[in-house]
Design a protein around this motif. Structure first.
Motif, PDB file in Angstrom:
ATOM      1  N   GLN A  37      -1.779  -1.896  -4.645  1.00 32.51           N
ATOM      2  CA  GLN A  37      -1.693  -3.171  -3.936  1.00 32.51           C
ATOM      3  C   GLN A  37      -0.728  -4.143  -4.608  1.00 32.51           C
ATOM      4  O   GLN A  37      -0.473  -5.220  -4.076  1.00 32.51           O
ATOM      5  N   HIS A  38      -0.166  -3.754  -5.738  1.00 34.57           N
ATOM      6  CA  HIS A  38       0.743  -4.637  -6.469  1.00 34.57           C
ATOM      7  C   HIS A  38       2.033  -4.846  -5.669  1.00 34.57           C
ATOM      8  O   HIS A  38       2.490  -3.956  -4.947  1.00 34.57           O
ATOM      9  N   VAL A  39       2.645  -6.017  -5.814  1.00 33.81           N
ATOM     10  CA  VAL A  39       3.828  -6.385  -5.049  1.00 33.81           C
ATOM     11  C   VAL A  39       5.054  -5.525  -5.398  1.00 33.81           C
ATOM     12  O   VAL A  39       5.964  -5.392  -4.578  1.00 33.81           O
ATOM     13  N   ILE A  40       5.069  -4.922  -6.550  1.00 30.58           N
ATOM     14  CA  ILE A  40       6.229  -4.129  -6.970  1.00 30.58           C
ATOM     15  C   ILE A  40       6.430  -2.891  -6.098  1.00 30.58           C
ATOM     16  O   ILE A  40       7.550  -2.388  -5.975  1.00 30.58           O
ATOM     17  N   HIS A  41       5.362  -2.426  -5.470  1.00 30.56           N
ATOM     18  CA  HIS A  41       5.460  -1.218  -4.639  1.00 30.56           C
ATOM     19  C   HIS A  41       6.350  -1.413  -3.416  1.00 30.56           C
ATOM     20  O   HIS A  41       6.859  -0.436  -2.866  1.00 30.56           O
ATOM     21  N   LYS A  42       6.559  -2.650  -2.978  1.00 28.49           N
ATOM     22  CA  LYS A  42       7.395  -2.859  -1.801  1.00 28.49           C
ATOM     23  C   LYS A  42       8.882  -2.650  -2.103  1.00 28.49           C
ATOM     24  O   LYS A  42       9.693  -2.558  -1.197  1.00 28.49           O
ATOM     25  N   TYR A  43       9.264  -2.554  -3.368  1.00 23.88           N
ATOM     26  CA  TYR A  43      10.662  -2.337  -3.746  1.00 23.88           C
ATOM     27  C   TYR A  43      11.002  -0.847  -3.932  1.00 23.88           C
ATOM     28  O   TYR A  43      12.129  -0.519  -4.272  1.00 23.88           O
ATOM     29  N   PHE A  44      10.036   0.021  -3.709  1.00 19.22           N
ATOM     30  CA  PHE A  44      10.239   1.454  -3.895  1.00 19.22           C
ATOM     31  C   PHE A  44       9.863   2.201  -2.628  1.00 19.22           C
ATOM     32  O   PHE A  44       8.975   1.786  -1.895  1.00 19.22           O
ATOM     33  N   LEU A  45      10.528   3.326  -2.402  1.00 14.61           N
ATOM     34  CA  LEU A  45      10.197   4.194  -1.280  1.00 14.61           C
ATOM     35  C   LEU A  45       8.875   4.916  -1.557  1.00 14.61           C
ATOM     36  O   LEU A  45       8.421   4.964  -2.706  1.00 14.61           O
ATOM     37  N   PRO A  46       8.263   5.513  -0.533  1.00 16.05           N
ATOM     38  CA  PRO A  46       7.055   6.321  -0.776  1.00 16.05           C
ATOM     39  C   PRO A  46       7.358   7.479  -1.734  1.00 16.05           C
ATOM     40  O   PRO A  46       8.481   7.955  -1.834  1.00 16.05           O
ATOM     41  N   ARG A  47       6.338   7.917  -2.455  1.00 13.49           N
ATOM     42  CA  ARG A  47       6.524   8.932  -3.501  1.00 13.49           C
ATOM     43  C   ARG A  47       6.999  10.279  -2.981  1.00 13.49           C
ATOM     44  O   ARG A  47       7.574  11.064  -3.726  1.00 13.49           O
ATOM     45  N   ALA A  48       6.781  10.570  -1.711  1.00 16.80           N
ATOM     46  CA  ALA A  48       7.242  11.841  -1.152  1.00 16.80           C
ATOM     47  C   ALA A  48       8.765  11.956  -1.226  1.00 16.80           C
ATOM     48  O   ALA A  48       9.308  13.045  -1.389  1.00 16.80           O
ATOM     49  N   TYR A  49       9.438  10.825  -1.128  1.00 17.95           N
ATOM     50  CA  TYR A  49      10.899  10.830  -1.214  1.00 17.95           C
ATOM     51  C   TYR A  49      11.397  11.089  -2.634  1.00 17.95           C
ATOM     52  O   TYR A  49      12.566  11.426  -2.817  1.00 17.95           O
TER      53      TYR A  49
END
Length: 107
Positions: A37-49
């Motif tokens: 839920q941390h805001v930093i996740h919006k700067y990265f693509l999903p882990r499958a990529y």
């Protein structure tokens, strides 16, 4: 010694490589330990990529590295002829790609 332009281009390539390395390292190694839920996740693509992108890049690299561009050797075969022989006296070889190659003089 490299010219100024070469040094700038080299520095740019090193900088881009470093940025990609830091981004990918943070994405693959650090992000799984941060709360989803941390805001930093919006700067990265999903882990499958994280697997799909390097896999696709590797396949493209295998497909295209080492192959000459289409038409790169057009007309180049006649430049390598022996200066003592005429092209008509040389035996032309037909390659699988349709390029004509000439045998050089047997000196």
């Amino acid at each position: 010694m490299a010219t100024g332009t070469d040094q700038v281009v080299g520095l740019g390539l090193v900088a881009v490589s470093l940025i990609i390395f830091i981004y990918y390292t943070a994405w693959v190694i650090l992000l799984p330990f941060i709360d989803s839920q941390h805001v930093i996740h919006k700067y990265f693509l999903p882990r499958a990529y994280a697997v799909a992108i390097p896999l696709a890049a590797g396949l493209l690299l295998l497909l295209f590295v080492g192959r000459p561009p289409y038409g790169a050797y057009q007309g180049r075969a006649t430049q390598d002829l022996c200066r003592h022989c005429s092209p008509s006296s040389m035996a032309a070889l037909q390659t699988p790609l349709g390029m004509k190659l000439f045998r050089t003089h047997p000196d």
